[in-house]
Structure formats: C-alpha cells, structure tokens
Write a protein that holds these residues in place. Structure first.
Motif, PDB file in Angstrom:
ATOM      1  N   PHE A   1       1.099  -1.288   0.000  1.00 21.06           N
ATOM      2  CA  PHE A   1       0.041   0.279   0.137  1.00 21.06           C
ATOM      3  C   PHE A   1       0.920   1.589  -0.330  1.00 21.06           C
ATOM      4  N   GLY A   2       1.035   1.690  -0.599  1.00 18.86           N
ATOM      5  CA  GLY A   2       1.893   2.863  -1.049  1.00 18.86           C
ATOM      6  C   GLY A   2       0.920   4.030  -1.129  1.00 18.86           C
TER       7      GLY A   2
ATOM      8  N   GLU B   1      -5.880  -5.075  15.387  1.00 16.71           N
ATOM      9  CA  GLU B   1      -4.755  -5.560  15.827  1.00 16.71           C
ATOM     10  C   GLU B   1      -3.763  -6.893  15.258  1.00 16.71           C
ATOM     11  N   GLY B   2      -2.076  -6.391  14.961  1.00 12.83           N
ATOM     12  CA  GLY B   2      -1.846  -7.462  14.281  1.00 12.83           C
ATOM     13  C   GLY B   2      -1.336  -6.932  12.571  1.00 12.83           C
ATOM     14  N   MET B   3      -2.067  -6.283  12.485  1.00 15.50           N
ATOM     15  CA  MET B   3      -2.371  -5.833  11.252  1.00 15.50           C
ATOM     16  C   MET B   3      -1.599  -3.942  10.234  1.00 15.50           C
ATOM     17  N   ASP B   4      -1.264  -4.630   9.689  1.00 11.81           N
ATOM     18  CA  ASP B   4      -0.567  -3.274   9.094  1.00 11.81           C
ATOM     19  C   ASP B   4      -1.482  -3.394   7.929  1.00 11.81           C
ATOM     20  N   TYR B   5      -1.345  -1.591   6.849  1.00  8.53           N
ATOM     21  CA  TYR B   5      -2.058  -1.654   5.684  1.00  8.53           C
ATOM     22  C   TYR B   5      -1.249  -2.957   4.439  1.00  8.53           C
TER      23      TYR B   5
ATOM     24  N   ASP C   1      -0.627  -5.719   5.192  1.00 11.38           N
ATOM     25  CA  ASP C   1      -1.325  -6.977   5.615  1.00 11.38           C
ATOM     26  C   ASP C   1      -2.700  -6.813   5.400  1.00 11.38           C
ATOM     27  N   TYR C   2      -3.827  -5.852   5.233  1.00 10.97           N
ATOM     28  CA  TYR C   2      -4.558  -5.784   5.612  1.00 10.97           C
ATOM     29  C   TYR C   2      -4.810  -5.446   4.451  1.00 10.97           C
ATOM     30  N   ILE C   3      -4.763  -4.933   3.455  1.00 12.64           N
ATOM     31  CA  ILE C   3      -5.128  -4.804   2.066  1.00 12.64           C
ATOM     32  C   ILE C   3      -4.268  -4.957   0.764  1.00 12.64           C
ATOM     33  N   GLY C   4      -2.754  -5.648   1.274  1.00 14.45           N
ATOM     34  CA  GLY C   4      -2.170  -5.792  -0.050  1.00 14.45           C
ATOM     35  C   GLY C   4      -1.758  -7.283  -1.141  1.00 14.45           C
ATOM     36  N   ASP C   5      -1.732  -7.375  -1.835  1.00 15.58           N
ATOM     37  CA  ASP C   5      -1.409  -8.507  -2.820  1.00 15.58           C
ATOM     38  C   ASP C   5      -1.952 -10.194  -1.551  1.00 15.58           C
ATOM     39  N   ARG C   6      -1.335  -9.949  -0.583  1.00 20.02           N
ATOM     40  CA  ARG C   6      -1.607 -11.236   0.086  1.00 20.02           C
ATOM     41  C   ARG C   6      -2.565 -11.553   0.438  1.00 20.02           C
ATOM     42  N   ALA C   7      -3.287 -10.116   1.192  1.00 17.66           N
ATOM     43  CA  ALA C   7      -4.235 -10.073   1.783  1.00 17.66           C
ATOM     44  C   ALA C   7      -5.438 -10.457   0.474  1.00 17.66           C
ATOM     45  N   LEU C   8      -5.459 -10.180  -0.728  1.00 17.60           N
ATOM     46  CA  LEU C   8      -6.471 -10.031  -1.709  1.00 17.60           C
ATOM     47  C   LEU C   8      -6.383 -11.736  -2.366  1.00 17.60           C
ATOM     48  N   ASP C   9      -5.320 -12.038  -1.802  1.00 15.61           N
ATOM     49  CA  ASP C   9      -5.371 -13.943  -2.759  1.00 15.61           C
ATOM     50  C   ASP C   9      -5.572 -14.522  -1.760  1.00 15.61           C
TER      51      ASP C   9
ATOM     52  N   GLY D   1      -2.447   1.240  -8.813  1.00 18.90           N
ATOM     53  CA  GLY D   1      -1.740   0.351  -8.513  1.00 18.90           C
ATOM     54  C   GLY D   1      -2.581  -0.620  -9.251  1.00 18.90           C
ATOM     55  N   GLY D   2      -2.061  -1.107  -9.869  1.00 21.92           N
ATOM     56  CA  GLY D   2      -2.629  -3.394 -10.557  1.00 21.92           C
ATOM     57  C   GLY D   2      -3.656  -3.609  -9.870  1.00 21.92           C
ATOM     58  N   ASN D   3      -3.607  -3.328  -8.278  1.00 25.62           N
ATOM     59  CA  ASN D   3      -4.977  -3.715  -8.120  1.00 25.62           C
ATOM     60  C   ASN D   3      -6.736  -2.764  -7.903  1.00 25.62           C
TER      61      ASN D   3
END
Length: 251
Positions: free
Chosen positions: A136-137, A159-163, A165-173, A204-206
């Motif tokens: 997330f830029g 809790e335990g998640m930044d942006y 983690d929350y909406i990056g590629d890994r979260a989308l997948d 961004g690509g998403n």
C-alpha cells in the motif's frame, strides 16, 4: 536556475514488487514510446534489479535524465526501507548513484507513490495518492508540492495487521476479492476522515479490482499516468507551476 532544455528526454522507471516498468518522456511528461516492463527479479537485491533495468532499457531511444519510483522510503536518492523487496538488501543503498554509474546519466530516485503523485496531481489543494499493489503506497501533495513521505502502510489498521497486511497482494490472494473490497471500503472511510483530502487518486495494479462506486473526488489512475511524474522531477519550480496552470485552466 536555468530552465530545463526544451528537448529533454527522461527515462522514467517504476520499480514494483512484480514488475519493473519504464518509458521515455519529454519535458511535458508525454510518453515518447509505449512503456515496457520486465519481471522484478528474485531475489530483488540491488545488483539484480539494476541488471534487470539494464536489460529492459538496452534498446530504448536516447535519454538525458533518469527518474525512478521505488517502493519504499527514499531520502535524497538513498533507500531506507523496501518492505516488499527486502529492506535487508536495500537499507542505505544510494540507488541514484548506482544508476548513474550503471546507465551513465543523472538520476533521481523517489518513493513510487510520490512519483505517481507528481504525474497525476492537478496542483490544487490537498491531494492524496494511494497505490494498491504488492503493498500500500501513499503520497500527499499540497498545491502541487510533495509533502514529506510518510510510510502510512505500516500504521496498524487492526490488531497485528498494518495496511500492507490488510489490503496488499497477500491479503487479496488469501481473502478473495469480495472481502478485500469490504476492507477497501473501511480504508477509504479512514483516509477520508483523517486526511480531509480534496482529491484522492487511486493507482496500482489492484485498483481495477474495486467493485463499488467511488466518491466524486476519488479517481482511478493508470500506471502510464503515474510514470509521467518522472518528467516533473527535472523541472524547475517555475516550470512546474506553469505546467500545472496549463493543465488546470479553471484556476
């Protein structure tokens, strides 16, 4: 300070978590060729990334300057963090000097969202740019001037998640498009409440995976739009102001 030469050609490069993209721009930020791309190498350390850039641009037309958008915190051309490429590889690497040595032209390196912001901002009011991709830029501009770069992606969103983690590629997948869009609605509500921006640009690509209606002051922008910011890095202050007035005749 002398004006920038009228025939200036800028090699504009966007380093991403999945691809490295590049094109040649004129002084006005107009593309002089379609932008090309190459997969980001693994591991994405400085040597491998610079080799990939050399491979990508070896048949490009001639250029005078180099502008680079990098996915992390960059200060005076020196990388401080690279959360999606590997901070251990990149911390305190002077990427601008390495590229100048490798490609033989003056280089400027800034955060990738900052460069995108320079490419799309109208120069009117508080404008925010976000990029939805590997991470997330974010970038903020006030009347066309870049504000200090904040790594907002590392703020906790739950809790335990930044942006990232929350909406990056890994979260989308992991979570799927439907749940990711619910999270994006929450993020947009937070950004609107906290920043009170006049315009929010979404790149961004998403960004094309957003499936709900956006507010009137929210705009989707493309990679091609964002990479145009590479030209503005080399303009004088006066030229940059003039360019924005031409782009916004309703001022």
């Amino acid at each position: 300070m002398k004006n920038t030469p009228a025939q200036l050609r800028v090699l504009s490069i966007d380093i991403g978590g999945s691809h490295i993209k590049a094109t040649i721009l004129n002084k006005k930020g107009e593309l002089k060729m379609e932008y090309d791309k190459i997969p980001t190498p693994a591991p994405a350390n400085p040597d491998n990334v610079i080799k990939a850039i050399n491979t990508l641009v070896k048949d490009f037309p001639a250029y005078d300057k180099i502008s680079v958008g990098f996915p992390g915190y960059v200060k005076d051309g020196v990388v401080k963090t690279a959360p999606n490429l590997g901070t251990d590889f990149w911390a305190d690497v002077d990427l601008s000097k390495k590229l100048e040595k490798s490609l033989g032209k003056p280089a400027q390196v800034v955060n990738d969202a900052d460069m995108q912001g320079l490419g799309v901002a109208s120069g009117k009011g508080l404008e925010m740019v976000i990029t939805l991709g590997t991470g997330f830029g974010t970038a903020l501009l006030m009347n066309g001037h870049l504000l200090p770069h904040f790594e907002l992606s590392h703020l906790p969103v739950k809790e335990g998640m930044d942006y990232d983690d929350y909406i990056g590629d890994r979260a989308l997948d992991k979570e799927g498009k439907e749940k990711w869009n619910k999270r994006m609605k929450k993020v947009f509500k937070i950004l609107k409440t906290v920043f009170n921006y006049d315009t929010l640009y979404i790149g961004g690509g998403n960004s094309d995976k957003l499936d709900f209606k956006l507010d009137k002051n929210m705009k989707i922008v493309t990679n091609a739009d964002g990479i145009k910011g590479g030209a503005r890095l080399w303009l004088t202050e006066e030229e940059s102001k003039t360019k924005r007035k031409v782009a916004t005749p309703t001022e």
